[in-house]
Design a protein around this motif. Sequence first.
Motif, mmCIF file in Angstrom:
data_model
loop_
_atom_site.group_PDB
_atom_site.id
_atom_site.type_symbol
_atom_site.label_atom_id
_atom_site.label_comp_id
_atom_site.label_asym_id
_atom_site.label_seq_id
_atom_site.Cartn_x
_atom_site.Cartn_y
_atom_site.Cartn_z
ATOM 1 N N ALA A 118 -1.870 43.225 36.369
ATOM 2 C CA ALA A 118 -2.480 41.890 36.384
ATOM 3 C C ALA A 118 -2.478 41.236 35.008
ATOM 4 O O ALA A 118 -2.259 40.032 34.879
ATOM 5 N N ALA A 119 -2.714 42.010 33.955
ATOM 6 C CA ALA A 119 -2.763 41.429 32.608
ATOM 7 C C ALA A 119 -1.416 40.824 32.220
ATOM 8 O O ALA A 119 -1.357 39.779 31.549
ATOM 9 N N GLU A 120 -0.319 41.450 32.635
ATOM 10 C CA GLU A 120 1.016 40.900 32.358
ATOM 11 C C GLU A 120 1.312 39.704 33.252
ATOM 12 O O GLU A 120 2.087 38.821 32.877
ATOM 13 N N ALA A 121 0.720 39.677 34.431
ATOM 14 C CA ALA A 121 1.004 38.613 35.388
ATOM 15 C C ALA A 121 0.383 37.279 34.987
ATOM 16 O O ALA A 121 0.957 36.216 35.252
ATOM 17 N N LEU A 122 -0.795 37.305 34.339
ATOM 18 C CA LEU A 122 -1.546 36.076 34.086
ATOM 19 C C LEU A 122 -0.764 35.042 33.264
ATOM 20 O O LEU A 122 -0.666 33.875 33.683
ATOM 21 N N PRO A 123 -0.171 35.393 32.113
ATOM 22 C CA PRO A 123 0.557 34.359 31.361
ATOM 23 C C PRO A 123 1.763 33.812 32.114
ATOM 24 O O PRO A 123 2.131 32.640 31.931
ATOM 25 N N MET A 124 2.378 34.617 32.969
ATOM 26 C CA MET A 124 3.515 34.135 33.760
ATOM 27 C C MET A 124 3.048 33.085 34.765
ATOM 28 O O MET A 124 3.682 32.038 34.946
ATOM 29 N N MET A 125 1.908 33.348 35.408
ATOM 30 C CA MET A 125 1.352 32.408 36.374
ATOM 31 C C MET A 125 0.946 31.090 35.705
ATOM 32 O O MET A 125 1.211 30.007 36.226
ATOM 33 N N GLU A 126 0.319 31.213 34.547
ATOM 34 C CA GLU A 126 -0.133 30.014 33.856
ATOM 35 C C GLU A 126 1.055 29.168 33.389
ATOM 36 O O GLU A 126 1.020 27.935 33.468
ATOM 37 N N ARG A 127 2.113 29.817 32.946
ATOM 38 C CA ARG A 127 3.299 29.057 32.529
ATOM 39 C C ARG A 127 3.961 28.393 33.735
ATOM 40 O O ARG A 127 4.453 27.263 33.658
ATOM 41 N N ALA A 128 3.979 29.077 34.863
ATOM 42 C CA ALA A 128 4.550 28.487 36.073
ATOM 43 C C ALA A 128 3.826 27.196 36.444
ATOM 44 O O ALA A 128 4.452 26.189 36.794
ATOM 45 N N ALA A 129 2.502 27.223 36.358
ATOM 46 C CA ALA A 129 1.717 26.030 36.690
ATOM 47 C C ALA A 129 2.044 24.872 35.751
ATOM 48 O O ALA A 129 2.169 23.717 36.189
ATOM 49 N N LEU A 130 2.200 25.155 34.468
ATOM 50 C CA LEU A 130 2.520 24.109 33.501
ATOM 51 C C LEU A 130 3.910 23.512 33.758
ATOM 52 O O LEU A 130 4.099 22.291 33.701
ATOM 53 N N LEU A 131 4.893 24.375 34.055
ATOM 54 C CA LEU A 131 6.250 23.892 34.309
ATOM 55 C C LEU A 131 6.315 23.035 35.569
ATOM 56 O O LEU A 131 6.975 21.989 35.594
ATOM 57 N N ASP A 132 5.636 23.469 36.636
ATOM 58 C CA ASP A 132 5.652 22.689 37.877
ATOM 59 C C ASP A 132 4.956 21.351 37.691
ATOM 60 O O ASP A 132 5.404 20.328 38.219
ATOM 61 N N ALA A 133 3.849 21.336 36.953
ATOM 62 C CA ALA A 133 3.157 20.069 36.707
ATOM 63 C C ALA A 133 4.045 19.118 35.900
ATOM 64 O O ALA A 133 4.078 17.904 36.156
ATOM 65 N N LYS A 134 4.793 19.665 34.960
ATOM 66 C CA LYS A 134 5.698 18.852 34.150
ATOM 67 C C LYS A 134 6.832 18.290 35.009
ATOM 68 O O LYS A 134 7.249 17.140 34.835
ATOM 69 N N SER A 135 7.333 19.084 35.944
ATOM 70 C CA SER A 135 8.474 18.677 36.765
ATOM 71 C C SER A 135 8.080 17.733 37.891
ATOM 72 O O SER A 135 8.799 16.772 38.181
ATOM 73 N N PHE A 136 6.958 18.000 38.554
ATOM 74 C CA PHE A 136 6.621 17.298 39.789
ATOM 75 C C PHE A 136 5.351 16.457 39.719
ATOM 76 O O PHE A 136 5.078 15.679 40.630
ATOM 77 N N GLY A 137 4.558 16.645 38.681
ATOM 78 C CA GLY A 137 3.265 15.982 38.612
ATOM 79 C C GLY A 137 2.150 16.928 39.007
ATOM 80 O O GLY A 137 2.350 17.854 39.802
ATOM 81 N N SER A 138 0.980 16.680 38.478
ATOM 82 C CA SER A 138 -0.137 17.613 38.677
ATOM 83 C C SER A 138 -0.683 17.615 40.092
ATOM 84 O O SER A 138 -1.464 18.500 40.453
ATOM 85 N N ASP A 139 -0.274 16.633 40.929
ATOM 86 C CA ASP A 139 -0.783 16.571 42.297
ATOM 87 C C ASP A 139 0.211 17.108 43.320
ATOM 88 O O ASP A 139 0.003 16.978 44.518
ATOM 89 N N HIS A 140 1.297 17.755 42.867
ATOM 90 C CA HIS A 140 2.278 18.306 43.798
ATOM 91 C C HIS A 140 1.783 19.635 44.351
ATOM 92 O O HIS A 140 1.109 20.405 43.658
ATOM 93 N N TRP A 141 2.142 19.922 45.602
ATOM 94 C CA TRP A 141 1.597 21.119 46.253
ATOM 95 C C TRP A 141 2.000 22.407 45.542
ATOM 96 O O TRP A 141 1.268 23.398 45.578
ATOM 97 N N THR A 142 3.180 22.422 44.882
ATOM 98 C CA THR A 142 3.579 23.637 44.176
ATOM 99 C C THR A 142 2.600 23.976 43.063
ATOM 100 O O THR A 142 2.360 25.157 42.773
ATOM 101 N N VAL A 143 2.012 22.950 42.434
ATOM 102 C CA VAL A 143 1.017 23.195 41.390
ATOM 103 C C VAL A 143 -0.229 23.834 42.010
ATOM 104 O O VAL A 143 -0.836 24.740 41.434
ATOM 105 N N GLY A 144 -0.590 23.373 43.216
ATOM 106 C CA GLY A 144 -1.709 23.993 43.924
ATOM 107 C C GLY A 144 -1.453 25.460 44.234
ATOM 108 O O GLY A 144 -2.343 26.314 44.104
ATOM 109 N N TYR A 145 -0.217 25.772 44.633
ATOM 110 C CA TYR A 145 0.129 27.173 44.884
ATOM 111 C C TYR A 145 0.085 27.990 43.589
ATOM 112 O O TYR A 145 -0.330 29.161 43.600
ATOM 113 N N ASP A 146 0.529 27.386 42.497
ATOM 114 C CA ASP A 146 0.460 28.087 41.213
ATOM 115 C C ASP A 146 -0.989 28.414 40.852
ATOM 116 O O ASP A 146 -1.287 29.518 40.370
ATOM 117 N N LYS A 147 -1.885 27.450 41.069
ATOM 118 C CA LYS A 147 -3.294 27.693 40.758
ATOM 119 C C LYS A 147 -3.872 28.789 41.654
ATOM 120 O O LYS A 147 -4.716 29.575 41.219
#
Length: 459
Positions: A338-367
Motif C-alpha cells: 500500500a505504501a508504494e501504491a499511494l504516490p502512484m494513485m495520487e499521480r494518476a488523479a493529477l494526470l487525469d484532472a489535467k487531461s480531462f478536467g477535475s469533474d471527469h468520472w475518471t478522476v472520481g475513480y482515481d479518488k
Amino acid sequence: ADDVGRYLDGYPVEATNPTTGDRFARFVARHRIIVAAAVLAVLSLVTGVVVSVRSAAQANAQAQIAESAKSFLVDLFRSSDPTLSRGKELTVKQALKAGTEEILATPNSMDTQLRADMALTIGEVYYTLGAFDEAEKLLQLAGTLIPASDSAAADVQCSLGKLLSDRRNKEDDPLAAIERCVKIRASHFPPGHPKLGLAYSLLAHEHCNAGELDACGDAAEQAVRSLRDHPEHGADYVAALQNLGSARSRLEDYEQAEPLLKQAVSAAKALGPEGDRRRALALNDLALHHMRTGEPVRAIATSEQVLAIYEQLLGAEHPEIATMLHNIGLQKLDAGQAAEALPMMERAALLDAKSFGSDHWTVGYDKRGVGLVLLALERHDDAQKAIEEGLSIVKNALGAEHLRTRVVEASLARVYASMGRRETALALATQSYETFLEKEGANSKRARDAAAFIETLAP
C-alpha cells in the motif's frame, strides 16, 4: 481511456483502439504550415469536384477524383491518431473548417451523394482529431443523406458508435449505433465477411464495456472467425481475440482465457511497431486476468510492461499513463504494498484532472483508488473523504444508477463499515449489489464479493 470500469472489483481498465498519436502530434508541431496547406489543397480539390460536376459524362470521372481526394484526406489523418491532442484545438482543424461549412450549409447545391460521402469522411477526420462534437454533426448529416438500406449507412453507424463510445456522455448510446451497423452489414455481406467481422469486433468491445459478458463473448467469437484469415485487418483481429479472452476471464473460464489473451499479445507483436499500442492493450487485459486468478505479482510485472510501452509511445503526461499508474497501484495494494501504491494513485488523479478536467468520472475513480489505499493504511478519515469526493464526481458525470457509480459506493460502504457505521454501509452495499446482480449476474465477482460483504454486516 475507454474502459477503466472493466477492472476486477471495479478497477479501471483502458480499452481504446491502438494509435501512434505522439509521433503524429510531433510531426504536426514541426510542419504545421505544410500539413495545413496539404489539407487545404485536398479540400480545394473536393470543392472543385462539386462545382465542376455538370453532366453524366463527367460524373464518373469526377467521382473517381472525389474518391481519391477522400482516400488521401482520410489516410493523412488516420495514419496517426493524435491522441495527445484529443479534445483540444489543432491548427489543422482550421483547414477543415471551410469544407465543413460548405457541407453543412442549408440550402445546399452539392451533389447529395458527394455531400454524404464528404460528411462521413471529414466527420471521421474530426473524430480522429478528438473533435467529437464537430464529428457528430457531420456523421449525423451523413446518416440522413444515405438511405438506411445502403451498405454505406453501416459505415456511418459504426463510426458514430465509436465516437459515442469514446466520448462517453451520459446520454450517449454507442451500443444502439453499433447494433444498427451490424444489422445493415449482415443484410449486405455473408457470414465470415471481414466487413461484418469489423462490426462484430466493435459490438464485442461495447458489450464488454457494459458488463454484458456473454454477449461480448458471442460477438467476439464472430469477429475472430471473420477476421483471422484477413491479415489486412490484423489490429482488429487482435482486438477480437482480446475481447474474447477478457470476456472468458471475467466469466471465470480461466482455462480458455489465458491462451486467448497470450495469442492476442503474440498477434499484436507480429504486427511490428505499428502493433505496439494494441500489444499494450492485450498485455493490460492479461494483467487483469492475473489479478482474477490471484497472482498480483505477475499482474504487476505485466502492467509494468504496458507502462513502459505507453511512456515510449505517448510520453509521461498522457492519460493512458494515468490509467496504468492507477492499475499498478491497485495491484500493489492487492499485493500488500500500500505504501508504494499511494504516490502512484495520487499521480494518476493529477494526470487525469489535467487531461480531462477535475469533474471527469475518471478522476472520481482515481479518488476511489486513493481512498482504498488510505483505508489499507488505516487512515480512515482520509479514506472517507477521498472516496466521498470520488463518488460525487462519478455520480454527477454518469448518473446515480450507473455501474461505475455503484462500484464507488461499494468501496465507500467498506470505509463506513471500518468506522463502525454499519447501517449506512449496509444500505450502500445493498444497492450496489442489486445493480451488480442486474448488470452482471449473480455469478460475477463483484456480485459475489458484495453478497459476502453484506453477510458480514447482517445483525
